[in-house]
Design a protein around this motif. Structure first.
Motif, PDB file in Angstrom:
ATOM      1  N   GLY A  82       0.812  -1.208   0.000  1.00  0.00           N
ATOM      2  CA  GLY A  82       0.000   0.000   0.000  1.00  0.00           C
ATOM      3  C   GLY A  82       0.849   1.264   0.000  1.00  0.00           C
ATOM      4  O   GLY A  82       1.880   1.341  -0.669  1.00  0.00           O
ATOM      5  N   LYS A  83       0.434   2.243   0.784  1.00  0.00           N
ATOM      6  CA  LYS A  83       1.142   3.519   0.836  1.00  0.00           C
ATOM      7  C   LYS A  83       2.586   3.361   1.303  1.00  0.00           C
ATOM      8  O   LYS A  83       3.472   4.124   0.909  1.00  0.00           O
ATOM      9  N   ALA A  84       2.810   2.374   2.173  1.00  0.00           N
ATOM     10  CA  ALA A  84       4.176   2.160   2.675  1.00  0.00           C
ATOM     11  C   ALA A  84       5.115   1.736   1.558  1.00  0.00           C
ATOM     12  O   ALA A  84       6.344   1.867   1.696  1.00  0.00           O
ATOM     13  N   GLY A  85       4.568   1.231   0.459  1.00  0.00           N
ATOM     14  CA  GLY A  85       5.406   0.810  -0.658  1.00  0.00           C
ATOM     15  C   GLY A  85       6.275   1.943  -1.182  1.00  0.00           C
ATOM     16  O   GLY A  85       7.446   1.733  -1.520  1.00  0.00           O
ATOM     17  N   GLN A  86       5.710   3.168  -1.251  1.00  0.00           N
ATOM     18  CA  GLN A  86       6.480   4.322  -1.700  1.00  0.00           C
ATOM     19  C   GLN A  86       7.628   4.611  -0.738  1.00  0.00           C
ATOM     20  O   GLN A  86       8.755   4.911  -1.157  1.00  0.00           O
ATOM     21  N   THR A  87       7.348   4.497   0.555  1.00  0.00           N
ATOM     22  CA  THR A  87       8.383   4.743   1.563  1.00  0.00           C
ATOM     23  C   THR A  87       9.518   3.741   1.431  1.00  0.00           C
ATOM     24  O   THR A  87      10.699   4.105   1.434  1.00  0.00           O
ATOM     25  N   PHE A  88       9.180   2.454   1.299  1.00  0.00           N
ATOM     26  CA  PHE A  88      10.219   1.433   1.171  1.00  0.00           C
ATOM     27  C   PHE A  88      11.025   1.634  -0.115  1.00  0.00           C
ATOM     28  O   PHE A  88      12.245   1.430  -0.127  1.00  0.00           O
ATOM     29  N   TYR A  89      10.341   2.009  -1.170  1.00  0.00           N
ATOM     30  CA  TYR A  89      11.009   2.273  -2.453  1.00  0.00           C
ATOM     31  C   TYR A  89      12.037   3.399  -2.286  1.00  0.00           C
ATOM     32  O   TYR A  89      13.172   3.307  -2.769  1.00  0.00           O
ATOM     33  N   ASP A  90      11.632   4.460  -1.590  1.00  0.00           N
ATOM     34  CA  ASP A  90      12.539   5.591  -1.371  1.00  0.00           C
ATOM     35  C   ASP A  90      13.705   5.217  -0.464  1.00  0.00           C
ATOM     36  O   ASP A  90      14.869   5.545  -0.744  1.00  0.00           O
ATOM     37  N   TYR A  91      13.407   4.541   0.663  1.00  0.00           N
ATOM     38  CA  TYR A  91      14.467   4.170   1.593  1.00  0.00           C
ATOM     39  C   TYR A  91      15.538   3.334   0.906  1.00  0.00           C
ATOM     40  O   TYR A  91      16.739   3.497   1.175  1.00  0.00           O
TER      41      TYR A  91
END
Length: 364
Positions: A215-224
């Motif tokens: 979900g939304k956390a996917g963008q965060t993991f992608y960035d990290y």
């Protein structure tokens, strides 16, 4: 480019106790947890060598380290020392984000002494904390919060690590996914099922795939995975809820006793609401059972809840829980969902709101 420092005090509660009581130095100690139903809230490094850690029951800590010394929690003392540490921080910057009593982020991109290198500020902070308070701290320095926190974990305890931009991607590739912010046990398990175990594995996945699974956390993991973290150091926090929880000395499944204990929790909650001048639309009941499973129920009103409504709604929530013979070890109530127009006057620092009476739930 931003200059971010993450400071993490080493075994803070236990270190304060060992500083204040020299006879405790060099031996395994645990803060809290001595009673039958107690929980360890901090363990010295000497105790950690035996596998003792925070959130462990006192009985388990004693089993792993029979000669461990239990020390009562002295929260006001820890709060006093934390305030002294933050006073040192403020000599360098006012952009400070407290995470807890013993942990904080500092943005020193523009700092009061005009020191050009963040690593030099980190060295000064650690030196002063030791010289003025007799405590050790680990520090991480980098260009964002994610990497600064990773850096502070690299050389604990009593260490200093800097992650430069040209080092970031190589370091991230080696990191296990459990080290990434926001990856808890359940998320790590899902990642492992997908074949994602390291930062390199994570970086190899597309944004679309990560969003599909997380979900939304996917963008965060992608960035990290690419060394990207745009979050600012937030030196003011908006309070969005106020809660209160009680852990019982003995478990109970008796409805009348649960009602009485719920009213005791509600009494404490009302005092906190009054002290903070806080009001909200949602009331949430939380129960932790003897097997440590948790069940929550919530009621949301179209208006701000009045104090007179809270008791009736809390009892209604409790009556709606199907106990099925299960005994309860903890009850909690939280008021949340304040109106937007009330929020600007409610800036708080979370590290000041820690409640030792709710220690078990906060640590588990």
């Amino acid at each position: 480019m931003r200059k971010i420092i993450h400071i993490d005090m080493d075994a803070f509660f236990a270190s304060v106790e060992q500083h204040d009581h020299p006879e405790l130095r060099g031996i395994p100690i645990a803060v809290g947890g001595a009673e039958h139903r107690g929980v360890v809230c901090a363990a010295s490094y000497e105790a950690r060598r035996y596998g003792v850690r925070s959130a462990m029951s006192g009985a388990e800590a004693r089993k792993r380290c029979p000669h461990i010394t239990f020390v009562p929690v002295h929260f006001e003392r820890y709060k006093e020392v934390s305030a002294a540490i933050h006073s040192i921080f403020h000599d360098y910057t006012d952009i400070i984000e407290p995470i807890s009593l013993d942990e904080a982020f500092l943005d020193v991109t523009e700092n009061k002494p005009g020191i050009p290198l963040a690593v030099d500020i980190a060295k000064e902070l650690r030196r002063r904390i030791w010289e003025e308070l007799g405590l050790t701290a680990s520090a991480g320095v980098s260009y964002n919060k994610f990497l600064a926190k990773i850096a502070s974990e690299e050389r604990k305890p009593n260490g200093l690590c800097t992650i430069h931009p040209d080092q970031a991607l190589e370091l991230i590739e080696r990191l296990p996914v459990e080290s990434f912010w926001g990856v808890g046990r359940a998320t790590a398990r899902r990642m492992h099922q997908l074949g994602i175990r390291t930062g390199a594995d994570l970086r190899a996945r597309s944004l679309q795939e990560l969003q599909r699974h997380f979900g939304k956390a996917g963008q965060t993991f992608y960035d990290y995975a690419r060394g990207i973290d745009e979050r600012p150091v937030e030196y003011e926090r908006v309070r969005k809820s106020i809660g209160c929880e009680h852990t019982f000395e003995t478990n109970t499944a008796e409805p009348l006793e649960l009602e009485q204990r719920l009213l005791e929790v509600l009494s404490d909650l009302k005092r906190r609401l009054e002290r903070r001048s806080f009001r909200g639309r949602t009331l949430t009941l939380k129960l932790k059972f003897a097997d440590f499973s948790v069940q929550s129920r919530a009621y949301s009103a179209p208006h701000l809840l009045e104090e007179a409504e809270l008791e009736a709604e809390a009892l209604t929530l409790l009556w709606g829980v199907e106990l099925s013979g299960r005994s309860v070890r903890l009850l909690g109530l939280t008021v949340s969902n304040p109106p937007e127009e009330l929020r600007p006057g409610m800036w708080v620092q979370q590290w000041l709101d820690f409640d030792p009476a709710s220690l078990e739930l906060k640590l588990l």
